[in-house]
Motif scaffolding. Structure first.
Motif, mmCIF file in Angstrom:
data_model
loop_
_atom_site.group_PDB
_atom_site.id
_atom_site.type_symbol
_atom_site.label_atom_id
_atom_site.label_comp_id
_atom_site.label_asym_id
_atom_site.label_seq_id
_atom_site.Cartn_x
_atom_site.Cartn_y
_atom_site.Cartn_z
ATOM 1 N N ASN A 121 35.227 22.578 -48.321
ATOM 2 C CA ASN A 121 34.046 23.007 -48.749
ATOM 3 C C ASN A 121 33.841 24.576 -48.721
ATOM 4 O O ASN A 121 33.073 25.233 -49.356
ATOM 5 C CB ASN A 121 32.805 22.235 -48.203
ATOM 6 N N SER A 122 34.705 24.922 -47.730
ATOM 7 C CA SER A 122 34.862 26.438 -47.357
ATOM 8 C C SER A 122 35.702 27.105 -48.516
ATOM 9 O O SER A 122 35.779 28.528 -48.453
ATOM 10 C CB SER A 122 35.207 26.722 -45.897
ATOM 11 N N SER A 123 36.391 26.526 -49.359
ATOM 12 C CA SER A 123 37.114 27.228 -50.558
ATOM 13 C C SER A 123 38.257 28.055 -49.928
ATOM 14 O O SER A 123 38.187 29.174 -50.373
ATOM 15 C CB SER A 123 36.346 27.764 -51.598
ATOM 16 N N PRO A 124 39.055 27.735 -48.980
ATOM 17 C CA PRO A 124 40.315 29.015 -48.549
ATOM 18 C C PRO A 124 41.138 29.152 -49.364
ATOM 19 O O PRO A 124 41.297 28.324 -50.539
ATOM 20 C CB PRO A 124 40.641 27.999 -47.266
ATOM 21 N N ASP A 125 41.888 30.314 -49.086
ATOM 22 C CA ASP A 125 43.048 30.443 -49.882
ATOM 23 C C ASP A 125 44.360 29.606 -49.675
ATOM 24 O O ASP A 125 45.239 29.288 -50.289
ATOM 25 C CB ASP A 125 43.372 31.867 -49.848
ATOM 26 N N ALA A 126 44.288 29.538 -48.257
ATOM 27 C CA ALA A 126 45.556 28.502 -47.752
ATOM 28 C C ALA A 126 44.994 27.728 -46.405
ATOM 29 O O ALA A 126 43.999 28.228 -45.620
ATOM 30 C CB ALA A 126 46.638 29.461 -47.338
ATOM 31 N N VAL A 127 45.685 26.738 -46.325
ATOM 32 C CA VAL A 127 45.404 25.788 -45.091
ATOM 33 C C VAL A 127 46.674 25.792 -44.304
ATOM 34 O O VAL A 127 47.703 25.252 -44.878
ATOM 35 C CB VAL A 127 44.781 24.361 -45.510
ATOM 36 N N LEU A 128 46.611 25.626 -43.205
ATOM 37 C CA LEU A 128 47.654 25.217 -42.244
ATOM 38 C C LEU A 128 47.176 24.241 -41.393
ATOM 39 O O LEU A 128 46.436 24.301 -40.578
ATOM 40 C CB LEU A 128 48.135 26.478 -41.199
ATOM 41 N N LEU A 129 47.833 23.262 -41.161
ATOM 42 C CA LEU A 129 47.362 21.809 -40.603
ATOM 43 C C LEU A 129 48.666 21.075 -39.659
ATOM 44 O O LEU A 129 49.867 21.409 -40.059
ATOM 45 C CB LEU A 129 46.541 20.979 -41.406
ATOM 46 N N VAL A 130 48.066 20.648 -38.706
ATOM 47 C CA VAL A 130 49.087 19.424 -38.089
ATOM 48 C C VAL A 130 48.818 18.089 -38.636
ATOM 49 O O VAL A 130 47.668 17.492 -38.632
ATOM 50 C CB VAL A 130 48.662 19.533 -36.716
ATOM 51 N N PRO A 131 49.658 17.687 -39.518
ATOM 52 C CA PRO A 131 49.531 16.117 -40.071
ATOM 53 C C PRO A 131 49.695 14.956 -39.048
ATOM 54 O O PRO A 131 50.951 14.519 -39.371
ATOM 55 C CB PRO A 131 50.672 16.364 -41.319
ATOM 56 N N LEU A 132 48.913 14.892 -38.294
ATOM 57 C CA LEU A 132 49.084 13.955 -37.390
ATOM 58 C C LEU A 132 48.854 12.574 -37.944
ATOM 59 O O LEU A 132 49.540 11.602 -37.437
ATOM 60 C CB LEU A 132 47.744 14.259 -36.251
ATOM 61 N N PHE A 133 48.154 12.450 -38.993
ATOM 62 C CA PHE A 133 47.978 11.216 -39.617
ATOM 63 C C PHE A 133 48.547 11.227 -40.877
ATOM 64 O O PHE A 133 48.133 11.943 -41.616
ATOM 65 C CB PHE A 133 46.462 10.670 -39.746
ATOM 66 N N HIS A 134 49.623 10.467 -40.987
ATOM 67 C CA HIS A 134 50.523 10.532 -42.183
ATOM 68 C C HIS A 134 49.800 10.402 -43.743
ATOM 69 O O HIS A 134 49.792 11.310 -44.505
ATOM 70 C CB HIS A 134 51.740 9.491 -42.103
#
Length: 346
Positions: A121-134
């Motif tokens: 909803n914040s419409s970022p240009d990029a997301v970096l995430l920890v994919p803890l749940f496949h």
């Protein structure tokens, strides 16, 4: 001194206009094949290096990067990640980039899903995430991709064509290293792989470590080792593990696949008459306490701070310096014992 070439210099050498050189350098607008060839020949000859710093300062667009990580209040392993992200933010604070951290409960898939919705909803240009749940991570990344949002991951490996990059360790090889350590420690006997608190079927990082661990022993002389898997969750953890060890007295070694080796160490330390070899992960304060009293034999350092820092800076530099994002950055797998643990805190 080495000459610094301007657009005017390059245009004169190539026999084209300054506008043509500008279009070639910034990859915008149409340029004839002949003009493109002439400019590139000059650039190669003079070994032209663009002034990325000056170029970035001219940009007016503010880029938004959102980082999704587990809340360190639930698991202290993640606090160094926050430190690494903040270090990257401080380093690039003068540039037009905003980095925002979003926390989710590492024990809750619904928390992960809802946090991703907030980020979307914040419409970022990029997301970096920890994919803890496949499964949920794949769904989130595909959604980001459909919106034109770059997705990168760190710490946990994930296979998806929509992922821009991964920063972390080779978890399969990490499992093999843990197996080698226990092979050296006990030579033969029963070893239990201990998975704590997480849903194993949806936790690729646990699966990859176990695959690597078992792969190592499958290539050894048969009959030397028996490998078992034990999965346990709170609040019954203490009682359940104690009962498991009592019902399996032949166990000589334990491999804990997360940063919670200290929880296992606390239980086996109460029976010093039977030494059980123990290998786990991460330099948490509680883990180090049991490493120093030799209840834990080895810790594998995953360097979460470095992972988060590199994942964040690669996205920042992509936007402000137009640098290519490396699809994979594998960090060394460090083995820590009582002799070298202090070196990681200098």
């Amino acid at each position: 001194m080495e000459k610094i070439y301007t657009i005017k210099d390059i245009a004169e050498l190539a026999g084209v206009s300054k506008g043509t050189v500008d279009r070639v350098l910034h990859k915008r607008g149409k340029v004839s094949e002949d003009a493109l060839k002439k400019v590139n020949e000059v650039l190669d000859k003079i070994d032209y290096q663009p002034n990325l710093m000056a170029r970035s300062l001219k940009k007016k667009q503010i880029y938004s990067i959102c980082v999704l990580i587990p809340d360190s209040a639930n698991d202290p392993y993640w606090q160094p990640c926050i430190d690494g992200i903040n270090e990257a933010k401080k380093e690039f604070k003068s540039f037009n980039v905003k980095v925002e951290i979003f926390l989710f409960d590492p024990t809750s898939t619904s928390s992960f899903v809802e946090t991703n919705k907030t980020v979307l909803n914040s419409s970022p240009d990029a997301v970096l995430l920890v994919p803890l749940f496949h499964k949920e991570a794949i769904d989130a990344i595909e959604t980001y991709n459909s919106k034109g949002i770059i997705s990168s991951i760190f710490n946990n490996q994930l296979k998806s064509n929509t992922i821009k990059s991964f920063v972390g360790q080779d978890l399969f090889q990490s499992g093999r290293i843990a197996a080698r350590l226990l092979d050296l420690l006990i030579k033969k006997g029963t070893i239990a792989i201990v998975h704590i608190d997480e849903d194993y079927e949806n936790a690729i990082h646990m699966q990859e470590k176990e695959k690597g661990f078992r792969d190592y022993f499958e290539n050894l002389e048969s009959g030397k080792f028996e490998i078992k898997t034990f999965k346990v969750k709170h609040p019954q953890f203490k009682t359940t593990l104690k009962e498991y060890l009592e019902s399996n007295p032949a166990i000589e070694g334990l491999f804990v696949t997360t940063s919670k080796a200290y929880q296992v160490a606390k239980i086996i330390a109460k029976k010093p008459e039977k030494k059980i070899a123990l290998v786990g992960y991460d330099l948490l304060e509680n883990n180090l306490e049991y490493l120093n009293n030799k209840t834990i034999d080895f810790l594998i350092h995953q360097n979460p701070k470095r992972q988060a820092y590199l994942g964040t800076t690669s996205l920042i530099e992509h936007f402000i310096f137009e640098k290519e994002i490396s699809p994979e950055k594998l960090l060394p797998i460090d083995i820590v014992n009582t002799e070298n643990a202090k070196d990681y805190f200098l």
